[in-house]
Motif scaffolding. Structure first.
Motif, mmCIF file in Angstrom:
data_model
loop_
_atom_site.group_PDB
_atom_site.id
_atom_site.type_symbol
_atom_site.label_atom_id
_atom_site.label_comp_id
_atom_site.label_asym_id
_atom_site.label_seq_id
_atom_site.Cartn_x
_atom_site.Cartn_y
_atom_site.Cartn_z
ATOM 1 N N ILE A 48 45.585 -6.986 31.143
ATOM 2 C CA ILE A 48 45.033 -6.488 29.216
ATOM 3 C C ILE A 48 45.874 -5.773 28.227
ATOM 4 O O ILE A 48 45.480 -6.212 27.159
ATOM 5 C CB ILE A 48 43.359 -5.744 29.579
ATOM 6 C CG1 ILE A 48 42.743 -6.477 30.496
ATOM 7 C CG2 ILE A 48 43.113 -6.060 28.259
ATOM 8 C CD1 ILE A 48 42.521 -8.407 30.647
ATOM 9 N N GLY A 49 46.524 -4.734 28.858
ATOM 10 C CA GLY A 49 47.125 -3.848 27.862
ATOM 11 C C GLY A 49 48.602 -4.318 27.376
ATOM 12 O O GLY A 49 48.099 -4.633 25.976
ATOM 13 N N LEU A 50 48.968 -5.226 28.640
ATOM 14 C CA LEU A 50 50.252 -5.578 27.607
ATOM 15 C C LEU A 50 49.445 -6.986 27.133
ATOM 16 O O LEU A 50 50.849 -6.926 25.935
ATOM 17 C CB LEU A 50 51.024 -6.058 29.105
ATOM 18 C CG LEU A 50 51.902 -7.435 29.234
ATOM 19 C CD1 LEU A 50 53.233 -7.115 27.941
ATOM 20 C CD2 LEU A 50 53.040 -7.810 29.995
ATOM 21 N N GLY A 74 42.154 -13.886 21.060
ATOM 22 C CA GLY A 74 42.071 -13.346 22.318
ATOM 23 C C GLY A 74 42.578 -11.876 22.079
ATOM 24 O O GLY A 74 41.825 -11.410 22.735
ATOM 25 N N ILE A 75 42.734 -11.536 20.683
ATOM 26 C CA ILE A 75 42.352 -10.126 20.807
ATOM 27 C C ILE A 75 40.775 -9.590 20.734
ATOM 28 O O ILE A 75 40.226 -8.820 21.470
ATOM 29 C CB ILE A 75 42.914 -9.814 18.990
ATOM 30 C CG1 ILE A 75 43.957 -9.679 18.914
ATOM 31 C CG2 ILE A 75 42.413 -8.151 19.301
ATOM 32 C CD1 ILE A 75 44.820 -8.986 17.838
ATOM 33 N N ILE A 81 36.538 -7.777 26.720
ATOM 34 C CA ILE A 81 36.571 -6.715 28.044
ATOM 35 C C ILE A 81 36.687 -5.597 27.925
ATOM 36 O O ILE A 81 36.045 -4.282 29.288
ATOM 37 C CB ILE A 81 38.209 -7.519 28.840
ATOM 38 C CG1 ILE A 81 37.767 -9.170 28.972
ATOM 39 C CG2 ILE A 81 38.317 -6.856 30.143
ATOM 40 C CD1 ILE A 81 38.939 -9.489 29.256
ATOM 41 N N GLU A 82 37.689 -4.391 27.400
ATOM 42 C CA GLU A 82 37.708 -3.619 27.275
ATOM 43 C C GLU A 82 36.326 -2.890 26.868
ATOM 44 O O GLU A 82 35.790 -1.673 27.924
ATOM 45 C CB GLU A 82 39.060 -2.992 26.057
ATOM 46 C CG GLU A 82 39.820 -3.307 25.715
ATOM 47 C CD GLU A 82 41.275 -2.955 25.402
ATOM 48 O OE1 GLU A 82 40.557 -2.689 24.093
ATOM 49 O OE2 GLU A 82 42.162 -2.764 25.686
ATOM 50 N N ARG A 83 35.624 -2.802 25.817
ATOM 51 C CA ARG A 83 34.279 -2.726 25.779
ATOM 52 C C ARG A 83 32.771 -2.678 27.077
ATOM 53 O O ARG A 83 32.608 -1.242 27.370
ATOM 54 C CB ARG A 83 33.318 -3.247 24.481
ATOM 55 C CG ARG A 83 34.018 -3.119 23.128
ATOM 56 C CD ARG A 83 32.999 -3.084 22.268
ATOM 57 N NE ARG A 83 32.524 -4.883 22.172
ATOM 58 C CZ ARG A 83 33.154 -5.796 21.622
ATOM 59 N NH1 ARG A 83 34.201 -5.222 20.469
ATOM 60 N NH2 ARG A 83 33.250 -7.160 21.790
ATOM 61 N N GLU A 87 32.628 1.138 28.758
ATOM 62 C CA GLU A 87 30.558 1.189 29.454
ATOM 63 C C GLU A 87 30.870 1.648 30.876
ATOM 64 O O GLU A 87 29.764 2.060 31.753
ATOM 65 C CB GLU A 87 30.104 -0.271 28.297
ATOM 66 C CG GLU A 87 29.460 -0.045 27.101
ATOM 67 C CD GLU A 87 28.958 -0.947 26.729
ATOM 68 O OE1 GLU A 87 28.643 -1.874 27.926
ATOM 69 O OE2 GLU A 87 28.919 -1.333 25.421
ATOM 70 N N GLN A 88 31.029 0.720 31.194
ATOM 71 C CA GLN A 88 31.057 0.901 33.147
ATOM 72 C C GLN A 88 32.302 2.386 33.676
ATOM 73 O O GLN A 88 30.916 3.070 34.063
ATOM 74 C CB GLN A 88 32.055 -0.034 34.156
ATOM 75 C CG GLN A 88 30.948 -2.132 33.628
ATOM 76 C CD GLN A 88 32.063 -2.981 34.470
ATOM 77 O OE1 GLN A 88 33.134 -2.630 34.599
ATOM 78 N NE2 GLN A 88 30.959 -3.948 34.290
#
Length: 374
Positions: A48-50, A74-75, A81-83, A87-88
């Motif tokens: 994800i980061g890359l 894509g962004i 996904i990051e959100r 939250e998790q």
């Protein structure tokens, strides 16, 4: 071939898509669509980061409207996904904090210390820091230190341990220590050295007693040297904008302090120019051969400090105290909780004496090895 790659990804045949990307790369390496599908496969693999970095980099140099739209999608997928992940993580952190609060044995008070990071690392780390503490990224960047330690939070040790775990997981260096541990090491206030070779014999006064005693130790037992200056405040006369005389509190001088850590003995030897008896014991100035001290205390201290640094040149020296002390100014609740082990003449309470005890004790607990070799 671009169409074949897209179709393979649509039907989730990622192995074929990767093979086609590699084949296409040998034919047309500079095709922007090829770069896009390379990043898309990184996204699918969970990098994800890359993938996020590469998508944003491509967006700056892409003019094709269709490709721009694909990149933005894509962004958007990555941000979603990051959100969910944030939250998790926040839910897990909150559950851990609530669990820590319910156990009475976990309420021991402690300190959370942030360690410095390189300036170029602050921006990506600030995003993670902001998520952990639920603050904005700009404020988070300001909180992460780049010079010295920062006292960031005082609270229950169990809660601080949760934050330390999460911060370290994101690559943010930090640690926590309970107040009881900071107050645990013995602190001897040095009066004078009776001998310095081959071993050191020190006459000292315990901070818990007015009586003096002596201790003999080998210089190889010293595991760290901590240096600091403490402002001495006093009342002085100044003039206001109308040239009227006014009295105000200002810094009149500084007290010089050197701590010697003897980790094996669980002991800190504290040497302060305001308490050290230069008229007794060993003379450290080369041109002083008699008991008559004709030089100033400042000169005597400089000779003494120079000798210690030469004698302990191989021992780690910590001297970033002023920057750390500034971060303790707002934590007034610490003053009665920590014994400063100093008796400087103060016209009012100040955080400086406590800050030095914190700085030295934290080094003693966190950074000092059990033994040293000269």
């Amino acid at each position: 071939m671009i169409k074949e790659i897209a179709e393979a990804i649509d039907r989730q045949d990622y192995q074929t898509a990767a093979r086609l990307v590699n084949d296409f790369q040998t034919l047309e390496n500079d095709n922007p669509w090829l770069k896009f599908y390379q990043v898309r496969l990184s996204e699918i693999k969970g990098e994800i980061g890359l993938a996020g970095q590469e998508y944003r980099k491509m967006l700056q140099f892409t003019a094709n409207p269709q490709l721009v739209a694909q990149i933005r999608q894509g962004i958007a997928r990555l941000e979603a996904i990051e959100r969910v992940e944030v939250e998790q993580q926040q839910q897990q952190r909150q559950a851990a904090l609530e669990k820590a609060k319910t156990n009475p044995s976990n309420r021991e008070m402690g300190l959370l210390i942030l360690e410095p990071v390189a300036n170029e690392e602050k921006q990506p780390l600030a995003q993670k820091f902001a998520q952990i503490f639920k603050i904005d990224a700009y404020s988070a960047r300001l909180q992460i230190p780049s010079r010295s330690w920062r006292l960031y939070r005082v609270g229950a040790m169990a809660e601080l341990a949760v934050y330390v775990h999460d911060l370290r997981k994101e690559g943010i260096p930090c640690f926590c220590q309970p107040i009881t541990a900071i107050n645990r090491p013995r602190v001897y206030l040095a009066r004078y050295f009776r001998a310095i070779q081959p071993e050191a014999t020190l006459v000292y006064q315990s901070s818990h007693s007015d009586l003096t005693a002596s201790i003999t130790f080998d210089w190889s037992e010293v595991t760290a040297v901590v240096e600091g200056i403490l402002p001495i405040f006093g009342e002085c006369v100044d003039r206001d904008v109308r040239r009227n005389q006014v009295r105000k509190i200002s810094i009149l001088d500084y007290a010089q302090i050197i701590d010697l850590h003897l980790k094996k003995q669980d002991l800190i030897i504290r040497i302060c120019d305001r308490h050290y008896h230069f008229q007794a014991g060993i003379t450290f100035s080369d041109h002083q051969q008699s008991r008559e001290r004709r030089t100033s205390n400042r000169d005597n201290w400089n000779h003494f400090a120079s000798y210690l640094k030469q004698q302990l040149a191989a021992v780690p020296l910590w001297s970033d105290f002023p920057a750390f002390a500034e971060t303790t100014a707002d934590f007034y609740e610490l003053l009665p909780m920590v014994n400063p082990h100093l008796d400087l003449l103060r016209i009012e309470d100040t955080y400086w004496d406590t800050a030095f005890q914190l700085y030295s004790a934290l080094i003693f607990l966190e950074k000092t090895p059990p033994t040293a070799t000269l």
